[in-house]
Motif scaffolding. Structure first.
Motif: not given
Length: 377
Positions: A102-115
């Motif tokens: 769950r945390h991995l999914r949220a981390t990847v999406i958050r980092f990518w959206v920020e970029s």
């Protein structure tokens, strides 16, 4: 930047976040180093990125969303499966392990959206493919974790059952010695008899538990065939049942040649369970009938009891493990002490000897178990 390319480029940063989160999952994380905390995170991410770059039709996407094993990624499955096994080994519970994904999914999406500057249609497709990959990894990890957990539980039960046999044998031997002493008053003798019968019941349950665990671990029941007389085994089993049920009034009839080559210990297990089942679920009079017939190549054993028949919907699952009688009111006169393993063990013993077992049960005729065993392997 496409999400798959972003994951490859930022994989170390993402895994750092994974490690940071995993270190908060106490108490298991307290004794883990960096390598153990990071585990298969990088392999899972890179395999997910490769999966996202493979072509996928609309039909394949729908099938995968419905959980069908279509176009699965072997490297992703292997990494995720190993992760589930190792997380079980180090002491993570299932909730902690799934929370990592769950945390991995949220981390990847958050980092990518920020970029991202301006999301486009391809971005939404990337998120769908990424979620598919993470869901696949989560499913594989969970399955591997559950299998390892189940195996550990079975091994524990095997050790427990094995270690219980020695004290139970001591209780049985001591009660035998006490029963042979002269001058024991009737009241004390009654207590000793109860101790003896209870130890026999417990020994039967332990034997059933060990047989069940052995089958769960993928090992068939071993049999050591030796020449024996089935009549003697039946008589001994009936005598043993009578110790625990003083009001038991079984009948035993036999015809033909009943000598053969079987494993005496396993046959005793079979007989104890069949007769015990008849006593447990039969009529309150405990009237049961045991019959044995021998021919040139086989013996046929039947165990019959009167009383409430087995429910029709239960017949198909009666030999399954951990299944109890649906007719709970039947056993009021004799409260159950079984684990729901007795008939499962009977079936396993019969199968190990290359035989067959059937059951018929209806109002008026009662319940009859029929076992056919070949005399030789």
């Amino acid at each position: 930047m496409r999400l798959s390319d972003f994951i490859v480029k930022q994989v170390d940063r993402i895994v750092d976040e994974w490690e940071s989160f995993a270190s908060t999952l106490k108490p298991a994380a307290d004794s883990m180093n960096t390598v153990e905390l990071r585990d298969h995170a990088k392999s899972i991410l890179l395999a997910a990125a490769r999966d996202m770059n493979t072509a996928q039709t609309k039909a394949e996407q729908i099938a995968k969303a419905q959980g069908e094993e279509l176009n699965k990624t072997p490297t992703l499955d292997e990494a995720a499966s190993s992760h589930g096994e190792l997380r079980h080994t180090v002491g993570f519970d299932l909730v902690q392990m799934t929370s990592e994904f769950r945390h991995l999914r949220a981390t990847v999406i958050r980092f990518w959206v920020e970029s991202l500057q301006v999301p486009d249609a391809a971005s939404f497709q990337d998120m769908i493919r990424f979620n598919e990959a993470i869901d696949e990894a989560l499913a594989e990890s969970t399955m591997a974790y559950a299998e390892r957990s189940s195996r550990s539980r079975d091994i524990f039960l095997a050790i427990l059952g094995h270690d219980l046999r020695a004290p139970l044998q001591a209780v049985g031997m001591c009660s035998d010695v006490l029963m042979r002493k002269s001058g024991i008053d009737p009241s004390s003798l009654n207590y000793i008899t109860r101790i003896k019968s209870s130890s026999l019941q417990m020994a039967t349950m332990v034997g059933d538990l060990l047989g069940f665990v052995r089958s769960r671990l993928g090992v068939s029941l071993p049999v050591e065939r030796q020449p024996m007389e089935m009549v003697i085994a039946c008589r001994d089993a009936i005598d043993e049942a009578s110790v625990g049920h003083p009001d038991c009034n079984p009948t035993f009839n036999y015809t033909g040649n009943t000598q053969g080559e079987w494993d005496r210990n396993r046959i005793d297990q079979l007989l104890r369970n069949l007769i015990g089942n008849a006593l447990q679920h039969g009529a309150s009079s405990h009237q049961i009938n045991v019959a044995l017939t021998g021919d040139d190549n086989h013996v046929t054993l039947t165990v019959h009891n009167e009383g409430e028949p087995i429910a029709e919907e239960a017949i198909g699952s009666i030999f399954d493990p951990l299944v109890r009688s649906a007719n709970e009111n039947v056993g009021i006169h004799n409260p159950s002490t079984s684990l729901g393993l007795g008939l499962f063990i009977v079936k396993e013993v019969v199968s190990a000897h290359g035989g067959s077992i059937t059951v018929t049960s209806n109002i008026g005729d009662g319940t009859t178990f029929t076992v056919v065993l070949p005399k030789k392997a």
